[in-house]
Write an enzyme that holds these catalytic residues in place. Structure first.
Site, PDB file in Angstrom:
ATOM      1  N   GLU A 263       0.867  -1.177   0.000  1.00  0.00           N
ATOM      2  CA  GLU A 263       0.000   0.000   0.000  1.00  0.00           C
ATOM      3  C   GLU A 263       0.902   1.225   0.000  1.00  0.00           C
ATOM      4  O   GLU A 263       1.429   1.625   1.033  1.00  0.00           O
ATOM      5  CB  GLU A 263      -0.912  -0.005   1.234  1.00  0.00           C
ATOM      6  CG  GLU A 263      -1.876  -1.173   1.273  1.00  0.00           C
ATOM      7  CD  GLU A 263      -2.980  -1.092   0.232  1.00  0.00           C
ATOM      8  OE1 GLU A 263      -3.044  -0.064  -0.492  1.00  0.00           O
ATOM      9  OE2 GLU A 263      -3.769  -2.044   0.124  1.00  0.00           O
ATOM     10  N   CYS A 297      -2.501   8.718   2.457  1.00  0.00           N
ATOM     11  CA  CYS A 297      -2.199   8.226   1.116  1.00  0.00           C
ATOM     12  C   CYS A 297      -3.346   8.540   0.167  1.00  0.00           C
ATOM     13  O   CYS A 297      -3.161   8.603  -1.047  1.00  0.00           O
ATOM     14  CB  CYS A 297      -1.897   6.733   1.132  1.00  0.00           C
ATOM     15  SG  CYS A 297      -3.107   5.750   2.008  1.00  0.00           S
TER      16      CYS A 297
END
Length: 511
Positions: A263, A297
């Site tokens: 990720e 993110c």
């Protein structure tokens, strides 16, 4: 010490390695001092995990897996249910710690703990739904089916911006799947991880579970992180971090034929068409861009706006930024807290200098704040910059609150092409009241991101859906949907219940 630190059993000095019920102490271990970005004050110290302690943790985890995989999945789900209840009991102090150690607003800190609670609830239900498929065999009196088995140790490397939630996504799903977890939190935010381990300890003891089902190793990436990447005893590594970190991790794990869930970075865009409801779009952009001080993110980094509404959107966003309250994140009147450290502040300022040198125009913000209430030196004013998508700084992810405003003049496909024209592919969104535009955005020639939203922002994913992205975001999926399959090994079984041995594809082999 602050009351929430006491409630979470954190002391002035804390061990940085645990097998779940036992803390491993070493007086000679290096001490890591953790300072709050809120005020710069020392919160506590943590002893870094030594190599000897690391080996002890891994060996204990291996032993725990042998016992844990024998526990039925619904029984494993019951343990996770108890963890979820404990997190409910500790939601307030743990949320306060997340806010104080990381710097995100208290509302976001509490929301992160709620995310942990939610994934526990999801995993409890999942514990009774770890389903395979049954297929028809071409051979008579044969049965074929898929089933899923646990992998063993799941290594979790989490980042500072979500110091506990991302671990829970992995650990709770891994647990009901029959795996054990070894967690290496960010060195910038280890106290939240230690607090979680204290919460787990009582549950593990009360249920007579083996040492090593949930373990913790606080250490540097160069030492403990590298040990985990190289360790063949860890069949799956879940790594959250930058694209650079993920590329290195993915290559090292692949070299030993391990599995990885990556990720990584995001360069997320929102498209605003002439058919957007700006009363919905402007708050969505603002929260996406400044929430967690731009350190998600999924943070909104680019807004791609049609020329017909460009000036209206620009004025509305500048106006909204003028209303932002920046300060101590534990004060719920404030919208924006600090960046994690001074290095992030420097990166913020450097990025603004570079993009302006490329031709970008700073519309508002960009200052580093000082004076009363900003003693840590980690507070900045979120910035909006008029820019073009091809600028080098626009193509990169700066983990700070910088929003690039980009104009498009053609049809929707031009805007989609601009959105997709970056190396990352995590989250995306469109604001439009036009169904045709929404469906085009979601089509396979539309957004190339792992997450694509309509009339909501890029940030704030729910745990029910699989989370992750494409391209340099890594391609991994965590949390909901069928992401659980990544934590298991798949097996195809064929059973012959006849008295003959027919071969597939009609092959004859007579003796």
């Amino acid at each position: 010490m602050m009351e929430f630190l006491k409630q979470l059993n954190l002391g002035a000095s804390n061990a940085g390695a645990s097998t779940g019920q036992q803390w491993l102490a070493d007086d000679s271990a290096e001490q890591l001092a953790i300072h709050s970005p809120v005020n710069g004050e020392l919160i506590a110290k943590v002893s870094l995990c030594t190599q000897a302690q690391y080996q002890q943790v891994i060996e204990q985890a291996q032993q725990a897996f042998v016992a844990w995989r024998q526990v039925t999945a619904p029984q494993r789900g019951e343990i996770v249910r108890q963890i979820g209840q404990a997190l409910r009991d500790y939601k307030q102090p743990l949320g306060e710690l997340v806010s104080y150690e990381m710097g995100k607003s208290l509302q976001e800190g509490l929301g992160e703990v709620q995310e942990m609670i939610d994934i526990c609830d999801f995993a409890v239900g999942l514990s009774r739904q770890l389903c395979g498929s049954t297929m028809h065999s071409e051979r008579p009196l044969h049965r074929m089916y898929d089933q899923y088995h646990p992998l063993g140790i799941v290594g979790v490397v989490s980042a500072f911006n979500f110091p506990v939630a991302v671990w829970s996504w992995n650990a709770m799903i891994a647990a009901v799947c029959g795996n054990v977890t070894v967690w290496k939190p960010s060195e910038k935010t280890p106290l939240t991880a230690i607090a979680c381990q204290h919460i787990l300890k009582d549950i593990l003891a009360r249920n007579n579970l083996p040492e090593g089902v949930f373990s913790l190793v606080v250490g540097t990436g160069a030492e403990i992180g590298e040990s985990m990447l190289d360790d063949k005893r860890i069949p799956l590594m879940s790594v959250t971090g930058s694209t650079r970190v993920g590329r290195h991790a993915g290559q090292k794990v692949a070299a030993r034929f391990g599995k990885s869930i990556l990720e990584l970075g995001g360069n997320n865009a929102i498209i605003i068409t002439p058919n957007a409801d700006l009363k919905v779009a402007i708050p969505g952009v603002a929260f996406g861009a400044v929430g967690t001080a731009g350190q998600r993110c999924t943070t909104t980094r680019r807004v791609i706006v049609h020329e017909s509404v460009y000036d209206k959107v620009k004025d509305a966003l500048v106006g909204a930024y003028g209303k932002l309250r920046i300060g101590n994140p534990l004060d719920q009147n404030n919208h924006v807290g600090p960046l994690i450290d001074k290095a992030s502040v420097q990166a913020f300022s450097a990025a603004l200098d570079k993009v302006q040198a490329e031709g970008g125009k700073l519309l508002c913000g960009g200052e580093v704040l000082s004076g009363e209430g900003y003693a840590s030196g980690c507070y900045v004013k979120p910035a909006i910059v008029e820019a073009e998508n091809h600028f080098q700084m626009v193509q990169e992810e700066t983990f700070a609150p910088i929003l690039y405003l980009i104009k498009y003049s053609g049809d929707l496909q031009q805007a989609i092409d601009l959105q997709n024209d970056v190396a990352q592919g995590l989250s995306s969104a469109i604001f439009t009241q036009n169904m045709l535009e929404a469906e085009q955005f979601l089509a396979h020639w539309g957004s190339d991101c792992g997450i694509a939203n309509v009339n909501i922002g890029t940030s704030g994913a729910e745990i029910g859906g699989a989370f992750g992205g494409e391209k340099e975001t890594g391609g991994g999926r965590e949390s909901g949907s069928d992401a659980w399959k990544a934590y298991m090994r798949r097996q195809t079984n064929t059973i012959n219940y006849s008295t003959a041995l027919p071969l597939a594809q009609g092959i004859k082999f007579d003796l």
